[in-house]
Design a protein around this motif. Structure first.
Motif, mmCIF file in Angstrom:
data_model
loop_
_atom_site.group_PDB
_atom_site.id
_atom_site.type_symbol
_atom_site.label_atom_id
_atom_site.label_comp_id
_atom_site.label_asym_id
_atom_site.label_seq_id
_atom_site.Cartn_x
_atom_site.Cartn_y
_atom_site.Cartn_z
ATOM 1 N N UNK A 64 6.219 11.431 -2.143
ATOM 2 C CA UNK A 64 7.648 11.115 -2.086
ATOM 3 C C UNK A 64 8.479 12.371 -1.847
ATOM 4 N N UNK A 65 9.421 12.252 -0.925
ATOM 5 C CA UNK A 65 10.276 13.382 -0.606
ATOM 6 C C UNK A 65 9.701 14.311 0.443
ATOM 7 N N UNK A 66 8.419 14.151 0.767
ATOM 8 C CA UNK A 66 7.777 15.012 1.769
ATOM 9 C C UNK A 66 7.326 14.223 3.003
ATOM 10 N N UNK A 67 6.877 12.996 2.792
ATOM 11 C CA UNK A 67 6.375 12.153 3.881
ATOM 12 C C UNK A 67 7.380 11.042 4.181
ATOM 13 N N UNK A 68 7.455 10.661 5.444
ATOM 14 C CA UNK A 68 8.313 9.555 5.852
ATOM 15 C C UNK A 68 7.537 8.635 6.777
ATOM 16 N N UNK A 69 7.494 7.365 6.417
ATOM 17 C CA UNK A 69 6.828 6.370 7.261
ATOM 18 C C UNK A 69 7.880 5.606 8.053
ATOM 19 N N UNK A 70 7.543 5.285 9.288
ATOM 20 C CA UNK A 70 8.440 4.502 10.126
ATOM 21 C C UNK A 70 7.590 3.645 11.069
ATOM 22 N N UNK A 71 8.202 2.676 11.692
ATOM 23 C CA UNK A 71 7.454 1.831 12.618
ATOM 24 C C UNK A 71 8.334 1.358 13.751
ATOM 25 N N UNK A 72 7.679 1.071 14.853
ATOM 26 C CA UNK A 72 8.329 0.490 16.032
ATOM 27 C C UNK A 72 7.698 -0.880 16.213
ATOM 28 N N UNK A 73 8.397 -1.918 15.794
ATOM 29 C CA UNK A 73 7.841 -3.268 15.848
ATOM 30 C C UNK A 73 7.532 -3.705 17.279
ATOM 31 N N UNK A 74 8.354 -3.294 18.214
ATOM 32 C CA UNK A 74 8.145 -3.694 19.604
ATOM 33 C C UNK A 74 6.852 -3.114 20.163
ATOM 34 N N UNK A 75 6.468 -1.948 19.655
ATOM 35 C CA UNK A 75 5.256 -1.277 20.139
ATOM 36 C C UNK A 75 4.079 -1.445 19.190
ATOM 37 N N UNK A 76 4.292 -2.163 18.081
ATOM 38 C CA UNK A 76 3.235 -2.305 17.057
ATOM 39 C C UNK A 76 2.662 -0.946 16.678
ATOM 40 N N UNK A 77 3.546 -0.009 16.451
ATOM 41 C CA UNK A 77 3.145 1.360 16.149
ATOM 42 C C UNK A 77 3.780 1.808 14.842
ATOM 43 N N UNK A 78 3.005 2.526 14.047
ATOM 44 C CA UNK A 78 3.505 3.078 12.796
ATOM 45 C C UNK A 78 3.301 4.595 12.829
ATOM 46 N N UNK A 79 4.247 5.303 12.237
ATOM 47 C CA UNK A 79 4.224 6.755 12.230
ATOM 48 C C UNK A 79 4.252 7.268 10.786
ATOM 49 N N UNK A 80 3.728 8.452 10.605
ATOM 50 C CA UNK A 80 3.826 9.122 9.315
ATOM 51 C C UNK A 80 4.205 10.580 9.571
ATOM 52 N N UNK A 81 5.449 10.914 9.258
ATOM 53 C CA UNK A 81 5.903 12.293 9.358
ATOM 54 C C UNK A 81 5.585 12.987 8.045
ATOM 55 N N UNK A 82 4.793 14.034 8.121
ATOM 56 C CA UNK A 82 4.359 14.752 6.920
ATOM 57 C C UNK A 82 4.926 16.171 6.942
ATOM 58 N N UNK A 83 5.805 16.440 6.013
ATOM 59 C CA UNK A 83 6.419 17.760 5.899
ATOM 60 C C UNK A 83 5.985 18.436 4.594
ATOM 61 N N UNK A 84 6.197 19.737 4.527
ATOM 62 C CA UNK A 84 5.856 20.508 3.321
ATOM 63 C C UNK A 84 4.443 20.200 2.856
ATOM 64 N N UNK A 85 3.523 20.224 3.792
ATOM 65 C CA UNK A 85 2.150 19.848 3.481
ATOM 66 C C UNK A 85 1.526 20.805 2.477
ATOM 67 N N UNK A 86 0.690 20.245 1.622
ATOM 68 C CA UNK A 86 -0.008 20.992 0.592
ATOM 69 C C UNK A 86 -1.515 20.927 0.834
ATOM 70 N N UNK A 87 -2.238 21.873 0.271
ATOM 71 C CA UNK A 87 -3.688 21.885 0.425
ATOM 72 C C UNK A 87 -4.282 20.568 -0.070
ATOM 73 N N UNK A 88 -3.693 20.026 -1.118
ATOM 74 C CA UNK A 88 -4.221 18.778 -1.689
ATOM 75 C C UNK A 88 -3.942 17.552 -0.832
ATOM 76 N N UNK A 89 -3.196 17.720 0.265
ATOM 77 C CA UNK A 89 -3.006 16.625 1.215
ATOM 78 C C UNK A 89 -4.169 16.513 2.191
ATOM 79 N N UNK A 90 -5.081 17.462 2.138
ATOM 80 C CA UNK A 90 -6.252 17.431 3.013
ATOM 81 C C UNK A 90 -7.066 16.181 2.748
ATOM 82 N N UNK A 91 -7.317 15.407 3.806
ATOM 83 C CA UNK A 91 -8.022 14.134 3.669
ATOM 84 C C UNK A 91 -8.198 13.521 5.047
#
Length: 115
Positions: A64-91
């Motif tokens: 929360x506060x670092x990642x933002x999810x969004x989607x384009x329904x017309x394109x059936x596409x989902x996005x995940x903007x990941x900011x301020x990434x941390x080592x523990x986000x590795x996956x």
């Protein structure tokens, strides 16, 4: 046949940003929600973020506060903007699509955050 194609993973330094994309094809039904999950070796897959068709979002507390999810329904596409990434986000990050009967998963994309 439903296919989810993910892109945008890679290697980034701590504090950096990445944007994941997931495009769904072969969709012949109404999608109720799309989202992202991640898995670290030796651990269970965990929710990162989801978004409904109407735009309602849900995030894991850890992003929360670092990642933002969004989607384009017309394109059936989902996005995940990941900011301020941390080592523990590795996956490995997996795209998820919730249909009316079942869920679908992408093949996964590796995100590695170095210190």
């Amino acid at each position: 046949q439903v296919q989810l194609v993910e892109s945008g993973g890679g290697l980034v330094q701590a504090g950096g940003s990445l944007r994941l994309s997931c495009a769904a094809s072969g969709i012949t039904f109404s999608i109720s929600a799309m989202g992202w999950y991640r898995r670290v070796p030796g651990k269970q897959r965990e929710l990162v973020a989801t978004i409904t068709r109407g735009g309602t979002t849900n995030y894991a507390d850890s992003v929360k506060g670092r990642f933002t999810i969004s989607r384009d329904n017309a394109k059936n596409t989902v996005y995940l903007q990941m900011n301020s990434l941390k080592v523990e986000d590795t996956a490995v990050y997996f795209c998820n699509l919730q249909g009316s009967i079942r869920a679908y998963w992408g093949q996964g994309t590796q995100v590695t955050v170095s210190s």
